[in-house]
Design an enzyme around this catalytic site. Structure first.
Site, PDB file in Angstrom:
ATOM      1  NE  ARG A 151      -2.438  -0.719   3.532  1.00 14.86           N
ATOM      2  CZ  ARG A 151      -2.172  -1.786   4.277  1.00 14.86           C
ATOM      3  NH1 ARG A 151      -2.526  -2.969   3.872  1.00 14.86           N
ATOM      4  NH2 ARG A 151      -1.551  -1.649   5.434  1.00 14.86           N
ATOM      5  CD  GLU A 214      -4.945 -13.188   7.923  1.00 12.87           C
ATOM      6  OE1 GLU A 214      -3.992 -12.819   8.639  1.00 12.87           O
ATOM      7  OE2 GLU A 214      -5.460 -12.467   7.067  1.00 12.87           O
ATOM      8  CG  ASN A 290      -7.246  -7.877  14.603  1.00 13.54           C
ATOM      9  OD1 ASN A 290      -6.941  -7.248  13.596  1.00 13.54           O
ATOM     10  ND2 ASN A 290      -6.983  -9.167  14.737  1.00 13.54           N
ATOM     11  CG  ASP A 335     -10.562  -6.806  12.536  1.00 13.40           C
ATOM     12  OD1 ASP A 335      -9.398  -6.565  12.898  1.00 13.40           O
ATOM     13  OD2 ASP A 335     -10.905  -6.829  11.342  1.00 13.40           O
ATOM     14  CE  LYS A 362     -10.436  -2.668  10.390  1.00 21.07           C
ATOM     15  NZ  LYS A 362     -10.351  -4.156  10.382  1.00 21.07           N
ATOM     16  CB  CYS A 636     -11.666 -19.116  -2.542  1.00 19.01           C
ATOM     17  SG  CYS A 636     -11.213 -20.851  -2.345  1.00 19.01           S
ATOM     18  CB  CYS A 639      -8.580 -13.016  -3.289  1.00 19.38           C
ATOM     19  SG  CYS A 639      -7.223 -12.707  -2.158  1.00 19.38           S
ATOM     20  CG  HIS A 640     -10.962 -15.872  -6.260  1.00 25.22           C
ATOM     21  ND1 HIS A 640     -10.595 -15.587  -7.551  1.00 25.22           N
ATOM     22  CD2 HIS A 640      -9.904 -16.507  -5.698  1.00 25.22           C
ATOM     23  CE1 HIS A 640      -9.365 -16.055  -7.775  1.00 25.22           C
ATOM     24  NE2 HIS A 640      -8.916 -16.609  -6.661  1.00 25.22           N
TER      25      HIS A 640
HETATM   26 CA    CA Z   1      -7.834  -7.298  11.377  1.00 27.23          CA
END
Ligand code: CA
Length: 713
Positions: A151, A214, A290, A335, A362, A636, A639-640
């Protein structure tokens, strides 16, 4: 070493010769430079440009200055002249993430697009000077499953700096594009990744990373010597295993706010985006993310503030020693990152001059914090916030709604983990006195019933390992999901607010010409009157614009540069972006540069209408498709796109021939045939899993075909 020597020699030459006249040797034979017009460059130039109050000639850092206001005092393009603004040049970029903030130093633009591929362009002409590709996807392994590329990029003393998906921080010679040094900022087997811009402050480069959504990650930020890459300090944002001893008093203090074997979960608190430098006090300000996982019941037995999650942490720039912190979300469970950009300003509040930090995290409140001691000055919601009505100014803590940590079943509130404000930076104009926020207004339901510390499992470095189910939706009855909000941080009142066509909009820039610039997913790139919000100018950028723009001056002419193209995590919300017709394969990605009386033209935009792949052999198998859907959603969709409706950040699989052949599908998904393009390997998926996935995607293709037939009837 060879590259470094050459780089130093060229740098020496650049300092000795004031104008950029042939001292930049070509990186290869495509890169010959014609003599450039005299420009007021010099070693003091770019450094002076990093201070707030500088003349705005350059944009040498992500937020232009140390204080990251995303503001330039330049005013050649102003509320009267902006109608003459036109395209000067455009440069096509290859496929990959274009949602990134460029920088400009002495008439050269530096970009880091895709997976941190660095390019240098001559600002007045758009001529490509050099390209440096660190080949990050090929060495990222499972880290490729997280993040979407860079970014942003940093500059210091003749070098540009990028972080890579696999965790390298690389210094590149700004004149030649040759790497000067490279350091590994974390271990090869750790599920961390870099997507945020590094920051270069006062001879240091500072970088954090992501991963706590993750994997069991313990967050930290590291400072390196800008010249050599030698590590100067590392600051952990959450405490580690007490049995191993704490690194410092701050960690011992933080550990008192955690319960159970928190360190086995990593804890989180990654510094994945916001880092700012307060030159007045020689302090680095870190915005932390988070918890890992999000659910405090799993992470910390449901107890404690869990310092320094979702906090602004101030550390000494020279040593990395803790100074103060302000925790935006004690006991974070949602989050609710405090990792959105922080903007430093000097404001007069209640008749007193204050050195403040402004941030819109956020959770939907605009915070004004005393940056000398971390004390909260004020906080008010800039969107509907039902998770907390207010922030207690005495304690600095939110007045939370009942059951907000889903202590007793599910809870629904606004805003959401997508953010009331995400990474696209806001801007603060000292001229108008207003903050401009790309605001998001959505609703979330959290439900962790059935998920316990005993059965919680990380699923292998993928999104959605949160320890709680989260369902983000458009609030019932709401037509608008995104706003451009202009807010007065002194009075904590709204100045104006414009509804947007979607939740996800571009980063902001404010200028001394009384303007605010912002791009949008509908391809418009717009200049607003900073005082009123009136649209004064808008151009079709030929592609979605979500990156933050920059402005600078070369040879007495003011330019505005922005990168067009859809990128980062927006893809998960593909269905909400489908109306804009953005396709990964066919969308344009370009560096666009504008100036007064620019006359360049873009080719007409091709609007994408998805056409289902022709699948004559398809037979419905609902059970297999349902099994495939659950794999798709976990691995998936990020992204998809949700429901396999892609938002432009990855190919639309309903239209892909790859889903027709088990062999082709296996070569991509299992064997990693497209790793270099950024498609990770999923070697753990069995042949049956892959067939289920394929069945789901073919079902979605059939749904698309049916929908197209209906729309033509
Ligand atoms: Ca996060």
């Amino acid at each position: 070493m060879h590259a470094k020597t050459i780089g130093s020699l060229l740098l020496g030459a650049a300092i000795a010769l004031p104008p950029l006249s042939g001292c930049h040797a070509p990186a290869d034979n495509q890169n010959e430079r014609s003599p450039a017009p005299t420009r007021d460059v010099g070693p003091a130039g770019w450094r002076a440009q990093l201070t707030d109050g500088s003349n705005g000639r350059d944009w040498p850092a992500f937020g232009r200055t140390y204080g990251e206001q995303h503001y330039s005092p330049l005013n050649q393009i102003d509320t009267a002249t902006v109608k003459r603004l036109g395209l000067v040049w455009s440069a096509d970029l290859p496929a990959g993430n274009p949602a990134t903030g460029p920088i400009e130093v002495a008439g050269i633009i530096y970009t880091a697009t895709g997976y941190s591929v660095v390019r240098a362009f001559d600002a007045p002409t758009g001529k490509l000077l050099w390209t440096y590709d660190p080949h990050a996807p090929e060495v990222s392994g499972h880290k490729l499953r997280q993040g979407w590329g860079s970014r942003g990029i940093a500059y210091w003393n003749g070098k540009v700096y990028v972080g890579t998906q696999d965790g390298r921080l690389i210094a590149v010679d700004a004149a030649t594009g040759q790497p000067v040094w490279s350091v590994e900022t974390f271990g090869k087997d750790e599920q961390r990744f870099i997507s945020g811009p590094p920051r270069a402050f006062d001879g240091m480069v500072i970088i954090g990373h992501g991963g706590a959504d993750e994997a069991p990650i313990r967050g930290y930020a590291t400072a390196y010597d800008a010249e050599t890459g030698k590590q100067m300090w590392r600051f952990y944002t959450v405490p580690g295993d007490p049995a191993k001893g704490f690194e410092n008093k701050a960690m011992a203090m933080a550990a008192k706010t955690w319960s159970g074997p928190w360190w086995t979960y990593g804890g989180g608190g990654t510094v994945w985006n916001a880092i700012t430098y307060d030159r007045d006090t020689d302090t680095i300000l870190l915005g932390t993310g988070n918890g890992a996982p999000w659910n405090r019941k799993i992470r910390s037995q449901g107890k404690g503030d869990n310092l320094f999650l979702c906090s602004i942490v101030a550390v000494d720039a020279k040593t990395g020693a803790y100074k103060w912190h302000y925790q935006i979300n004690p006991g974070e469970s949602w989050d609710f990152n405090a990792a959105m950009d922080m903007e430093l300003a000097d404001l007069t509040i209640d008749g007193r001059p204050r050195k403040v930090l402004i941030t819109a995290p956020k959770n939907g409140f605009l915070y004004v914090i005393d940056r000398t001691d971390g004390k909260l000055i004020s906080a008010k919601p800039f969107v509907t916030t039902t998770w907390a009505k207010s922030i207690d100014l005495k304690t600095g803590r939110p007045n939370e709604a009942p059951n907000i940590h889903y202590e007793n079943g599910s809870v629904t509130f606004r805003p959401t983990p997508v953010g009331a404000h995400s990474w696209p930076p806001m801007a603060f104009s000292p001229q108008s006195g207003l903050v401009y926020i790309p605001a998001i207004d959505l609703q979330v339901t959290y439900d962790d019933r059935g998920i316990t510390p005993a059965n919680f499992k990380w699923i292998g470095g993928m999104a959605l390992d949160y320890g709680v189910r989260s369902d983000v939706r458009v609030p019932a009855g709401e037509k608008t999901q995104g706003y451009l909000v202009a807010w007065n941080p002194v009075t904590q009142q709204q100045a104006w607010r414009l509804p947007m066509a979607s939740h996800f909009n571009g980063g902001l820039m404010a200028t001394g010409g009384g303007l605010v610039f912002q791009g949008h997913p509908d391809s418009s790139f717009t200049a607003y009157d900073a005082k009123t919000g009136k649209i004064l100018w808008s151009a079709d950028a030929g592609a979605a614009v979500v990156a933050p723009p920059i402005t600078y001056s070369v040879g007495g002419k003011q330019y505005v540069t922005v990168i067009a193209g859809m990128g980062t995590s927006a893809g998960l919300f593909g269905p909400m972006l489908a109306k804009f017709g953005i396709d990964y394969r066919t969308q344009a990605r370009r560096v666009l540069t504008f100036a007064l009386d620019g006359k360049a033209k873009l080719p007409p935009r091709t609007r994408y209408t998805p056409k289902a792949v022709d699948d004559a052999d398809f037979k419905l198998d609902p059970a297999a498709a349902a099994a495939g859907e659950s794999i798709f959603n976990m691995r998936c969709a990020v992204c998809h796109g949700g429901g396999a409706v892609a938002g432009g950040t990855a190919p639309d699989l309903r239209t892909s021939g790859a889903i027709l052949s088990p062999d082709v599908f296996t070569s991509i998904v299992h064997d990693g045939a497209l790793v270099a393009n950024g498609m990770p390997r999923f070697e753990e998926l069995s042949a049956e899993d892959r067939e289920h996935l394929r069945q789901y995607l073919r079902t979605r293709a059939a749904d698309l075909k049916q929908a197209s037939v209906k729309s033509h009837e």
